[in-house]
Design a protein around this motif. Sequence first.
Motif, PDB file in Angstrom:
ATOM      1  N   ASN A 149      43.207 -20.138  10.236  1.00 52.94           N
ATOM      2  CA  ASN A 149      42.283 -20.462   9.135  1.00 52.94           C
ATOM      3  C   ASN A 149      40.847 -20.023   9.385  1.00 52.94           C
ATOM      4  OD1 ASN A 149      44.231 -21.789   7.431  1.00 52.94           O
ATOM      5  ND2 ASN A 149      44.182 -23.490   8.880  1.00 52.94           N
ATOM      6  N   MET A 150      40.657 -19.114  10.320  1.00 58.65           N
ATOM      7  CA  MET A 150      39.308 -18.678  10.668  1.00 58.65           C
ATOM      8  C   MET A 150      38.590 -18.005   9.502  1.00 58.65           C
ATOM      9  SD  MET A 150      38.363 -16.137  13.791  1.00 58.65           S
ATOM     10  CE  MET A 150      37.146 -14.848  13.569  1.00 58.65           C
ATOM     11  N   LEU A 151      39.266 -17.112   8.789  1.00 52.18           N
ATOM     12  CA  LEU A 151      38.610 -16.400   7.685  1.00 52.18           C
ATOM     13  C   LEU A 151      38.216 -17.344   6.546  1.00 52.18           C
ATOM     14  CD1 LEU A 151      40.660 -13.065   7.552  1.00 52.18           C
ATOM     15  CD2 LEU A 151      38.434 -13.484   8.598  1.00 52.18           C
ATOM     16  N   PRO A 152      39.104 -18.253   6.093  1.00 48.12           N
ATOM     17  CA  PRO A 152      38.677 -19.197   5.057  1.00 48.12           C
ATOM     18  C   PRO A 152      37.529 -20.103   5.500  1.00 48.12           C
ATOM     19  CG  PRO A 152      41.071 -19.133   5.191  1.00 48.12           C
ATOM     20  CD  PRO A 152      40.557 -18.362   6.355  1.00 48.12           C
ATOM     21  N   ILE A 153      37.520 -20.510   6.765  1.00 48.43           N
ATOM     22  CA  ILE A 153      36.446 -21.372   7.273  1.00 48.43           C
ATOM     23  C   ILE A 153      35.113 -20.637   7.232  1.00 48.43           C
ATOM     24  CG2 ILE A 153      35.542 -22.459   9.369  1.00 48.43           C
ATOM     25  CD1 ILE A 153      38.462 -23.198  10.053  1.00 48.43           C
ATOM     26  N   PRO A 170      29.169 -13.815  14.738  1.00 44.46           N
ATOM     27  CA  PRO A 170      29.286 -12.352  14.718  1.00 44.46           C
ATOM     28  C   PRO A 170      29.501 -11.857  13.300  1.00 44.46           C
ATOM     29  CG  PRO A 170      31.341 -13.322  15.445  1.00 44.46           C
ATOM     30  CD  PRO A 170      30.382 -14.465  15.295  1.00 44.46           C
ATOM     31  N   GLU A 171      29.182 -10.591  13.093  1.00 38.12           N
ATOM     32  CA  GLU A 171      29.282 -10.054  11.740  1.00 38.12           C
ATOM     33  C   GLU A 171      30.569  -9.290  11.490  1.00 38.12           C
ATOM     34  OE1 GLU A 171      26.754  -5.901  12.025  1.00 38.12           O
ATOM     35  OE2 GLU A 171      25.629  -7.766  11.712  1.00 38.12           O
ATOM     36  N   ALA A 172      31.238  -8.851  12.536  1.00 40.23           N
ATOM     37  CA  ALA A 172      32.455  -8.055  12.349  1.00 40.23           C
ATOM     38  C   ALA A 172      33.277  -8.028  13.632  1.00 40.23           C
ATOM     39  CB  ALA A 172      32.086  -6.624  11.928  1.00 40.23           C
ATOM     40  N   ALA A 173      34.484  -7.488  13.505  1.00 40.70           N
ATOM     41  CA  ALA A 173      35.341  -7.299  14.676  1.00 40.70           C
ATOM     42  C   ALA A 173      36.276  -6.126  14.434  1.00 40.70           C
ATOM     43  CB  ALA A 173      36.157  -8.561  14.964  1.00 40.70           C
ATOM     44  N   VAL A 174      36.608  -5.451  15.512  1.00 42.28           N
ATOM     45  CA  VAL A 174      37.578  -4.357  15.485  1.00 42.28           C
ATOM     46  C   VAL A 174      38.675  -4.686  16.490  1.00 42.28           C
ATOM     47  CG1 VAL A 174      37.986  -1.892  15.818  1.00 42.28           C
ATOM     48  CG2 VAL A 174      35.770  -2.684  14.922  1.00 42.28           C
ATOM     49  N   ALA A 229      43.547  -0.777  15.156  1.00 40.18           N
ATOM     50  CA  ALA A 229      44.593  -1.482  14.411  1.00 40.18           C
ATOM     51  C   ALA A 229      44.072  -2.194  13.171  1.00 40.18           C
ATOM     52  CB  ALA A 229      45.285  -2.487  15.329  1.00 40.18           C
ATOM     53  N   LEU A 230      42.974  -2.955  13.315  1.00 33.33           N
ATOM     54  CA  LEU A 230      42.486  -3.783  12.216  1.00 33.33           C
ATOM     55  C   LEU A 230      40.961  -3.881  12.266  1.00 33.33           C
ATOM     56  CD1 LEU A 230      45.055  -6.682  12.643  1.00 33.33           C
ATOM     57  CD2 LEU A 230      44.960  -5.189  10.638  1.00 33.33           C
ATOM     58  N   ASP A 231      40.357  -4.006  11.100  1.00 31.11           N
ATOM     59  CA  ASP A 231      38.909  -4.198  10.995  1.00 31.11           C
ATOM     60  C   ASP A 231      38.624  -5.466  10.199  1.00 31.11           C
ATOM     61  OD1 ASP A 231      37.124  -1.570  11.799  1.00 31.11           O
ATOM     62  OD2 ASP A 231      39.180  -1.025  11.270  1.00 31.11           O
ATOM     63  N   PHE A 232      37.639  -6.219  10.658  1.00 33.01           N
ATOM     64  CA  PHE A 232      37.233  -7.448   9.987  1.00 33.01           C
ATOM     65  C   PHE A 232      35.727  -7.428   9.762  1.00 33.01           C
ATOM     66  CE2 PHE A 232      41.118  -8.410  12.209  1.00 33.01           C
ATOM     67  CZ  PHE A 232      41.822  -9.242  11.339  1.00 33.01           C
ATOM     68  N   ASP A 233      35.304  -7.835   8.569  1.00 35.15           N
ATOM     69  CA  ASP A 233      33.883  -7.967   8.246  1.00 35.15           C
ATOM     70  C   ASP A 233      33.656  -9.407   7.786  1.00 35.15           C
ATOM     71  OD1 ASP A 233      31.275  -7.894   7.339  1.00 35.15           O
ATOM     72  OD2 ASP A 233      31.471  -5.952   6.352  1.00 35.15           O
ATOM     73  N   PHE A 234      33.010 -10.204   8.640  1.00 38.86           N
ATOM     74  CA  PHE A 234      32.823 -11.618   8.358  1.00 38.86           C
ATOM     75  C   PHE A 234      31.676 -11.876   7.378  1.00 38.86           C
ATOM     76  CE2 PHE A 234      34.272 -11.552  12.957  1.00 38.86           C
ATOM     77  CZ  PHE A 234      35.610 -11.703  12.634  1.00 38.86           C
TER      78      PHE A 234
END
Length: 324
Positions: A149-153, A170-174, A229-234
């Motif tokens: 549930n990290m992204l919804p939080i 943090p603002e993002a993760a790869v 593999a994956l990119d995330f932008d918080f």
Amino acid sequence: RSEDSRALLRQAVERFPENEELQFALRLHMSGMIPAWHIPMINDAERNAAYEAALKRAVRPDSVVFEVGTGSGLVAMMAARAGARMVVTCEAVPILAEVAKETVARNGYSDRIKVVSKRSTQVKLGEDLPERADIFVSELINVGMLAPNMLPIIQHARVNLCKPEARVIPEAAVVWGALIQCDHLARINPVKRVDGFDMSAFDVFRTPGYSQIDLAADPHQMLSDRFRALDFDFRVAMKDTDLHALAVTANASGTCHGIAFWFDLVLDEQTVYRSESRSRTNHWKQAVHFFSDPVSVKPGDRLDIAAGYDTTRIFFNLLGAHPR
């Protein structure tokens, strides 16, 4: 009756402060109340330095900082030391919030740090958090980067408790991955036969999903180059789930047991924490997602992989193998 036990032990220790058996009993009780990783986490020098560097660049004298998941209180105190006018930090585990308040007081920051013993989704603007935050900081990361549930939080806090232009740390993760052979961990992922015995019934206790691996210490062989593999932008609203196909080419012969993966945590434009670090204080280490069945590969063979995530974890599914 955990609270009654703790209260009784504390009273006993106060009455007999020199009694080592009582001291041990209290510490044993307290240590069982939180996950064991909290202690090595605060000893992760690279993680600590990355958060502090980003906070020093972001914080201004008039900054209001909101943190999700205070834990020990360390990052909140970093924000206050960087000069923030106010830091509000929430913690869902009552005993952690209690000790964090004590730690904040011991370090002289009670006038600027408020520890709220609530989940972030229960924090009330104008009450727990007097005003919207200028800086939103979180450390909900786990071994495989994406905690349940990290992204919804993060999304809830960013939209409901922070200013529209708030800095997110943090603002993002790869997430990076590679094909891996790891014989000793594959024996128990899943648990099947051990030393000639059928131990498969014990597999019910195994943590589902990926496992932690220490690539600096655990014997293994990488069977491909690393791939993104994956990119995330918080800083923006992300999908709760995602899935996409990847083609990964083997560069060595061996038995591919699954995908080893790690992450770059982008604190800001200048600071990146890399969980592939071989430092002994790196408490996250790396992760490995084991396939249901291993597959033999040779240089040039292609594996089709589905890389994805849901509300609980990151995962990698083997779709097919194609010999060269």
